[in-house]
Design a protein around this motif. Sequence first.
Motif, PDB file in Angstrom:
ATOM      1  N   LEU A 186      -2.668   5.577 -13.678  1.00 36.26           N
ATOM      2  CA  LEU A 186      -1.783   4.296 -14.178  1.00 36.26           C
ATOM      3  C   LEU A 186      -0.502   4.648 -13.270  1.00 36.26           C
ATOM      4  CD1 LEU A 186      -2.467   4.178 -17.942  1.00 36.26           C
ATOM      5  CD2 LEU A 186      -2.710   2.380 -16.264  1.00 36.26           C
ATOM      6  N   LEU A 187      -0.005   5.929 -13.284  1.00 41.94           N
ATOM      7  CA  LEU A 187       1.274   6.176 -12.442  1.00 41.94           C
ATOM      8  C   LEU A 187       1.145   5.840 -11.159  1.00 41.94           C
ATOM      9  CD1 LEU A 187       2.199   9.542 -14.363  1.00 41.94           C
ATOM     10  CD2 LEU A 187       3.297   7.732 -14.739  1.00 41.94           C
ATOM     11  N   THR A 188      -0.036   6.011 -10.771  1.00 42.81           N
ATOM     12  CA  THR A 188      -0.014   5.897  -9.114  1.00 42.81           C
ATOM     13  C   THR A 188      -0.584   4.630  -8.900  1.00 42.81           C
ATOM     14  OG1 THR A 188      -2.098   6.799  -8.910  1.00 42.81           O
ATOM     15  CG2 THR A 188      -0.236   8.364  -8.993  1.00 42.81           C
ATOM     16  N   ASN A 189      -1.069   3.632  -9.821  1.00 38.77           N
ATOM     17  CA  ASN A 189      -1.934   2.526  -9.517  1.00 38.77           C
ATOM     18  C   ASN A 189      -3.178   2.815  -8.940  1.00 38.77           C
ATOM     19  OD1 ASN A 189      -2.834   0.084  -9.624  1.00 38.77           O
ATOM     20  ND2 ASN A 189      -1.303  -0.849  -8.215  1.00 38.77           N
ATOM     21  N   HIS A 190      -3.871   3.831  -9.163  1.00 41.32           N
ATOM     22  CA  HIS A 190      -5.095   4.488  -8.594  1.00 41.32           C
ATOM     23  C   HIS A 190      -4.859   4.821  -6.994  1.00 41.32           C
ATOM     24  CE1 HIS A 190      -7.712   2.786 -11.917  1.00 41.32           C
ATOM     25  NE2 HIS A 190      -6.457   1.910 -11.966  1.00 41.32           N
ATOM     26  N   SER A 191      -3.629   4.922  -6.729  1.00 37.61           N
ATOM     27  CA  SER A 191      -3.265   5.241  -5.050  1.00 37.61           C
ATOM     28  C   SER A 191      -2.012   6.339  -5.113  1.00 37.61           C
ATOM     29  CB  SER A 191      -2.906   3.646  -4.668  1.00 37.61           C
ATOM     30  OG  SER A 191      -3.608   2.699  -5.253  1.00 37.61           O
ATOM     31  N   VAL A 192      -2.637   7.469  -5.003  1.00 32.94           N
ATOM     32  CA  VAL A 192      -1.816   8.306  -4.663  1.00 32.94           C
ATOM     33  C   VAL A 192      -1.365   8.572  -3.269  1.00 32.94           C
ATOM     34  CG1 VAL A 192      -2.047  11.044  -4.367  1.00 32.94           C
ATOM     35  CG2 VAL A 192      -3.265  10.006  -6.313  1.00 32.94           C
ATOM     36  N   TYR A 193      -2.117   7.732  -2.558  1.00 34.74           N
ATOM     37  CA  TYR A 193      -1.552   7.760  -1.108  1.00 34.74           C
ATOM     38  C   TYR A 193      -0.373   7.056  -1.163  1.00 34.74           C
ATOM     39  CZ  TYR A 193      -4.635   3.640  -1.312  1.00 34.74           C
ATOM     40  OH  TYR A 193      -5.100   2.480  -1.581  1.00 34.74           O
ATOM     41  N   THR A 194      -0.087   6.052  -1.833  1.00 28.66           N
ATOM     42  CA  THR A 194       1.133   5.485  -1.572  1.00 28.66           C
ATOM     43  C   THR A 194       2.295   5.959  -2.052  1.00 28.66           C
ATOM     44  OG1 THR A 194       0.821   4.423  -3.996  1.00 28.66           O
ATOM     45  CG2 THR A 194       0.114   3.123  -2.160  1.00 28.66           C
ATOM     46  N   LEU A 195       2.236   7.337  -2.841  1.00 30.49           N
ATOM     47  CA  LEU A 195       3.363   7.959  -3.374  1.00 30.49           C
ATOM     48  C   LEU A 195       3.436   9.677  -2.648  1.00 30.49           C
ATOM     49  CD1 LEU A 195       2.454   7.135  -6.891  1.00 30.49           C
ATOM     50  CD2 LEU A 195       4.464   6.179  -5.612  1.00 30.49           C
ATOM     51  N   GLU A 196       3.104   9.727  -1.366  1.00 31.41           N
ATOM     52  CA  GLU A 196       3.138  10.783  -0.891  1.00 31.41           C
ATOM     53  C   GLU A 196       4.529  11.497  -0.810  1.00 31.41           C
ATOM     54  OE1 GLU A 196       1.269  10.664   2.910  1.00 31.41           O
ATOM     55  OE2 GLU A 196      -0.463   9.675   2.224  1.00 31.41           O
ATOM     56  N   GLU A 197       5.693  10.823  -0.552  1.00 29.12           N
ATOM     57  CA  GLU A 197       7.004  11.269  -0.507  1.00 29.12           C
ATOM     58  C   GLU A 197       7.198  11.735  -1.972  1.00 29.12           C
ATOM     59  OE1 GLU A 197       9.292  12.062   1.652  1.00 29.12           O
ATOM     60  OE2 GLU A 197       7.581  11.838   3.266  1.00 29.12           O
ATOM     61  N   GLU A 198       7.075  10.971  -3.027  1.00 29.07           N
ATOM     62  CA  GLU A 198       7.354  11.207  -4.210  1.00 29.07           C
ATOM     63  C   GLU A 198       6.828  12.349  -4.865  1.00 29.07           C
ATOM     64  OE1 GLU A 198       6.736   8.335  -2.988  1.00 29.07           O
ATOM     65  OE2 GLU A 198       8.116   6.753  -3.732  1.00 29.07           O
ATOM     66  N   LEU A 199       5.487  12.480  -4.291  1.00 26.38           N
ATOM     67  CA  LEU A 199       4.848  13.784  -4.948  1.00 26.38           C
ATOM     68  C   LEU A 199       5.291  14.945  -4.246  1.00 26.38           C
ATOM     69  CD1 LEU A 199       0.944  12.774  -5.029  1.00 26.38           C
ATOM     70  CD2 LEU A 199       2.501  13.264  -6.947  1.00 26.38           C
ATOM     71  N   LYS A 200       5.768  15.004  -3.066  1.00 31.40           N
ATOM     72  CA  LYS A 200       6.287  16.142  -2.427  1.00 31.40           C
ATOM     73  C   LYS A 200       7.651  16.584  -3.166  1.00 31.40           C
ATOM     74  CE  LYS A 200       5.661  15.287   2.054  1.00 31.40           C
ATOM     75  NZ  LYS A 200       6.104  14.974   3.616  1.00 31.40           N
ATOM     76  N   ARG A 201       8.309  15.349  -3.387  1.00 32.53           N
ATOM     77  CA  ARG A 201       9.622  15.847  -4.352  1.00 32.53           C
ATOM     78  C   ARG A 201       9.131  16.419  -5.914  1.00 32.53           C
ATOM     79  NH1 ARG A 201      12.719  10.796  -2.335  1.00 32.53           N
ATOM     80  NH2 ARG A 201      11.465   9.936  -3.691  1.00 32.53           N
ATOM     81  N   GLY A 202       8.228  15.870  -6.555  1.00 28.18           N
ATOM     82  CA  GLY A 202       7.816  16.418  -7.802  1.00 28.18           C
ATOM     83  C   GLY A 202       7.982  15.435  -8.934  1.00 28.18           C
ATOM     84  N   TYR A 203       8.549  14.074  -8.467  1.00 27.19           N
ATOM     85  CA  TYR A 203       8.386  13.282  -9.447  1.00 27.19           C
ATOM     86  C   TYR A 203       8.215  11.739  -8.881  1.00 27.19           C
ATOM     87  CZ  TYR A 203      12.883  12.598  -7.210  1.00 27.19           C
ATOM     88  OH  TYR A 203      13.836  12.369  -6.395  1.00 27.19           O
ATOM     89  N   ILE A 204       8.081  10.793  -9.539  1.00 24.17           N
ATOM     90  CA  ILE A 204       7.702   9.382  -9.404  1.00 24.17           C
ATOM     91  C   ILE A 204       8.574   8.648 -10.484  1.00 24.17           C
ATOM     92  CG2 ILE A 204       5.673   9.450  -7.864  1.00 24.17           C
ATOM     93  CD1 ILE A 204       3.996   9.167 -10.282  1.00 24.17           C
ATOM     94  N   THR A 205       8.850   7.537 -10.062  1.00 26.86           N
ATOM     95  CA  THR A 205       9.687   6.454 -10.885  1.00 26.86           C
ATOM     96  C   THR A 205       8.707   5.302 -11.000  1.00 26.86           C
ATOM     97  OG1 THR A 205      11.625   7.198  -9.995  1.00 26.86           O
ATOM     98  CG2 THR A 205      11.645   5.309 -11.303  1.00 26.86           C
TER      99      THR A 205
END
Lengths: 329, 170
Positions: A76-95
Amino acid sequence: MMTVMNVLPPRISRLLNRLPRDMLPDLEEIRIREGRPLEITVQGRFHYLDADGQPTRSADRAYRPDREDCRILMDLLTNHSVYTLEEELKRGYITVSGGHRVGLAGKTVLEQGRVKHLKEIASFNIRIAREVRGAARELMPKLYDAEAGTIRHTLIVSPPQQGKTTLIRDIARALSTGDIAREDGAPSPPLKVGIVDERSEIAACIKGVPTFDVGPRTDVLDGCPKAEGMMMMIRAMSPDVIIVDEIGRPEDAEAIHEALHAGIRIVATAHGQSFRDIAGRPMLRELVSEQIFQRYVVIGHTYGIGRVFRIYDRDGRMIDAMIVRNAHA
Amino acid sequence: MLDLIGALCVLFAGTALGFSISARYADRPKQLRLMLHALQRLETEIAYGRTPLPEALARIAEQMGEPLAALFRNAAAQMDGTRPTDEAWRNAVQACWKQTAMKAPEQDVLIRLGQSLGGSDSEDQIKHLRLAMRMLKMEEENAAEDQRKYAKMWKSLGVLCGALVVILVF
């Protein structure tokens, strides 16, 4: 508040919906750890939640989110798409939509000694963003430079979870709409405001459009590194005021100097407990000794009642203090 | 007269059966090729477009013919926040499989792909997609081989079986 329910797995949102009525509006954090008790923070105090959504002190009776809960949450957080949030995951949080920030912990994947990716995420800290229109109402006249018709260079200092971001969001709104109760009673002109919103928390933009009210004359650089973003704002958007969250790196100071030369006012925030605290921090110390900021606002703890604002001048002398009660307390 | 009509019916039925089995042999490599194209597009959407998975799947569905479009559409619709990605994908594959001419080996490949779909960075996604495409390619070659071997055979076998029955009965 309700927007956060959209990113929670069905079982957990059902539990939270059964939370006692008076707790829901004060919910600050939801902590989900796979196989460990579900935890919430309300007014600075933590509680576990049992399987009926009732707060409990006993870890044994608490509901424990399982692997499936965590996987659905992640999807739900990634909308089934971790690859759209690579930068955010590197920093350890997503908005997520609604401006809520979700901190993550799991296994890090390293590349040449630096974090490349986060996987097997099993800890989530959902910080609930709240829009409090008027959060800065009492404070604004104290920060206003009536002669120049704009705000003074201001640094807002507080520990996490005390409403820094809520405060500067409202400062942006007030400046941009001209909604300021000046001490001399004169109207204040609406100003062009530029927000550099590295973590998408201030304006909570979705596809470039703010979801929080940050005022009609406000431009938002979403997801942009602060120093670079400030420079881009100065060059491209000619703001009267730049608003930026959580400064503290050397390049931030450089960008602040640049803004000063361009005649732009700065409103920034920094983590800290007190004025002395930030006067001792490496990069902030320089800004303090150069007397860049004309006002410092230190936000203090008052669990449940409201907040204490202590206002200091450029030399670090306290010139005012006020208690602002929470709207619902 | 009635005999003649009966004989023609039997002959026709045999031929039709042969043709329909043969058509399945022809459809399988065709659908596998379409599936390969679809995964290729998915790779582009993920690697270059950074399109969120449900949106990417819906887009692919729009540009494909049935029955494969239904699979992608269904998968996108299943990603509604009540189940993890792999389950959504698996449900869609299983629900739509009967309408396709594809067989168990390629179903395995797709379901295995579903287990990693959307769950990692784009580099990793590309690896998984490429692996799935390689395996589908192999299945496609097998299917084309089968088509060469059996498609013609089933066509003539249908006619011949019809004829045989006619000869035996009349």
